[in-house]
Design an enzyme around this catalytic site. Structure first.
Site, PDB file in Angstrom:
ATOM      1  NE  ARG A  58      -3.083  -1.802   2.939  1.00  0.00           N
ATOM      2  CZ  ARG A  58      -3.421  -3.083   2.790  1.00  0.00           C
ATOM      3  NH1 ARG A  58      -3.916  -3.493   1.642  1.00  0.00           N
ATOM      4  NH2 ARG A  58      -3.243  -3.958   3.752  1.00  0.00           N
ATOM      5  CG  HIS A  62      -0.701   5.524   1.795  1.00  0.00           C
ATOM      6  ND1 HIS A  62      -1.370   6.232   2.763  1.00  0.00           N
ATOM      7  CD2 HIS A  62      -1.391   4.366   1.639  1.00  0.00           C
ATOM      8  CE1 HIS A  62      -2.422   5.542   3.182  1.00  0.00           C
ATOM      9  NE2 HIS A  62      -2.448   4.406   2.517  1.00  0.00           N
ATOM     10  CG  ASN A  90       0.247   8.464   5.492  1.00  0.00           C
ATOM     11  OD1 ASN A  90      -0.586   7.865   4.832  1.00  0.00           O
ATOM     12  ND2 ASN A  90       1.074   9.349   4.957  1.00  0.00           N
ATOM     13  N   PRO A 159      -7.376  10.172   1.012  1.00  0.00           N
ATOM     14  CG  PRO A 159      -8.230   8.253  -0.030  1.00  0.00           C
ATOM     15  CD  PRO A 159      -7.039   9.186  -0.034  1.00  0.00           C
ATOM     16  CG  HIS A 189      -8.280  -2.446   1.030  1.00  0.00           C
ATOM     17  ND1 HIS A 189      -9.214  -1.455   1.261  1.00  0.00           N
ATOM     18  CD2 HIS A 189      -7.077  -1.845   1.217  1.00  0.00           C
ATOM     19  CE1 HIS A 189      -8.601  -0.325   1.566  1.00  0.00           C
ATOM     20  NE2 HIS A 189      -7.306  -0.540   1.541  1.00  0.00           N
TER      21      HIS A 189
END
Length: 337
Positions: A58, A62, A90, A159, A189
């Protein structure tokens, strides 16, 4: 003469890159073992803690959405810079930075000063997927690492778990990513875990109603109530889908069944523009894999065009003379005019 030499050094150390500079096999001559080294390190991380590779995977999202794929999110705070690790999306969420440290250390031993941290994120993200049963693909490399990071930029862009499909579509469109890309990339996910913190409002106060999200399957809601009661340590985690260590299309099957963990996941099946893609991928894993790879490649092309370098330590920018930092600041100000 001395100032001229310093200027030349600054040109060498502080350069810029764009998506057109990226290509497969970028390190084939300068560090031919780079991709093998990264994958071996990710295999070790997977064996030690399966969740860690999902966390690293992920990082690409980010990192790339905040001023391009430049490893800015890996920078630690300094006395003069608030980095992205403590940004709202984060903090207490991104983890396993030590895995990237281990990868970087292994690469540096083989090829000092050659492979950027930004490219390590791209390779490691791909490997996290491939090693857990998902697709494998050829990545484009050649990125540079940023000289700085911005907590403010991350807060303004990334988001929250409360995001709905409409706002996510708008966000992805800012980066020329389609609705199809959004849904496919949300399939990241398929592996990993999420915190109770991210779903408490869904369970007890959806949209300020004082009630749970009606989109949650009743039996699944009971499971979540047990996992995340009102008095829970909100850093406690639950599985993002029912096969959290296998990259597959179960994530989409769970959404169809009302068993999405995050609001930003389940909303993809309750929103008309995304619902069809969710159902399609729940039925055809190969199509999901294909779309996911396309989305990851497009996201990997995001570049800011800002000056960069190849960091020797992913957590800190390389040391350089003060005048180079001044030059970088001037360049940044010019770009913002």
């Amino acid at each position: 003469m001395f100032l001229f030499l310093i200027f030349i050094i600054s040109i060498i150390l502080v350069t810029s890159s764009s998506s057109s500079d990226l290509k497969p096999g970028y390190y084939s001559k300068s560090c031919p073992q780079a991709e093998i080294i990264v994958r071996d390190a990710m295999k070790k991380a997977l064996a030690r803690e399966p969740r860690s590779v999902a966390s690293v995977m992920r990082f690409q999202f980010h990192d790339c959405f905040v001023n391009g794929c430049d490893a800015s999110m890996l920078l630690d705070d300094t006395p003069t810079m608030l980095g992205e690790k403590l940004a709202l999306s984060n903090i207490n969420s991104l983890r396993s930075f030590e895995v990237v440290d281990e990868v970087k250390e292994a690469v540096e031993k083989a090829c000092p000063g050659i492979v950027s941290c930004a490219d390590i994120i791209i390779m490691a993200s791909r490997d996290a997927v491939a090693l857990t049963g998902g697709p494998d693909w050829e990545v484009k490399l050649g990125r540079l690492d940023s000289l700085t990071a911005s907590q403010e930029d991350s807060d303004n862009i990334m988001p929250s778990p409360r995001a709905n499909a409409s706002s996510l579509i708008d966000l992805f469109q800012r980066f020329n990513l389609t609705v199809k890309d959004l849904v496919a990339l949300s399939g990241s996910h398929s592996i990993g875990k999420g915190r109770c913190f991210s779903i408490m409002f869904r369970l007890y106060n959806q949209s300020g109603s004082g009630k749970p999200d009606p989109a949650i399957d009743p039996s699944f809601r009971l499971e979540l109530d047990k996992l995340c009661p009102l008095d829970v340590d909100q850093n406690k985690t639950g599985n993002l889908d029912s096969t959290p260590v296998i990259f597959d299309n179960q994530y989409f099957k769970d959404l169809v069944g009302g068993r999405g963990f995050l609001n930003s996941d389940q909303t993809l099946f309750t929103y008309p523009r995304t619902k069809g893609f969710v159902r399609f991928y729940s039925r055809d894993q190969n199509e999901f894999f294909k779309a996911f790879v396309e989305g990851m490649l497009k996201m990997g092309d995001l570049q800011s065009g800002r000056p960069g370098e190849v960091r020797s330590n992913c957590r800190v920018a390389n040391a350089r003379p003060a005048n180079i930092l001044v030059q970088h600041k001037m360049q940044k100000n010019v770009k913002s005019i």
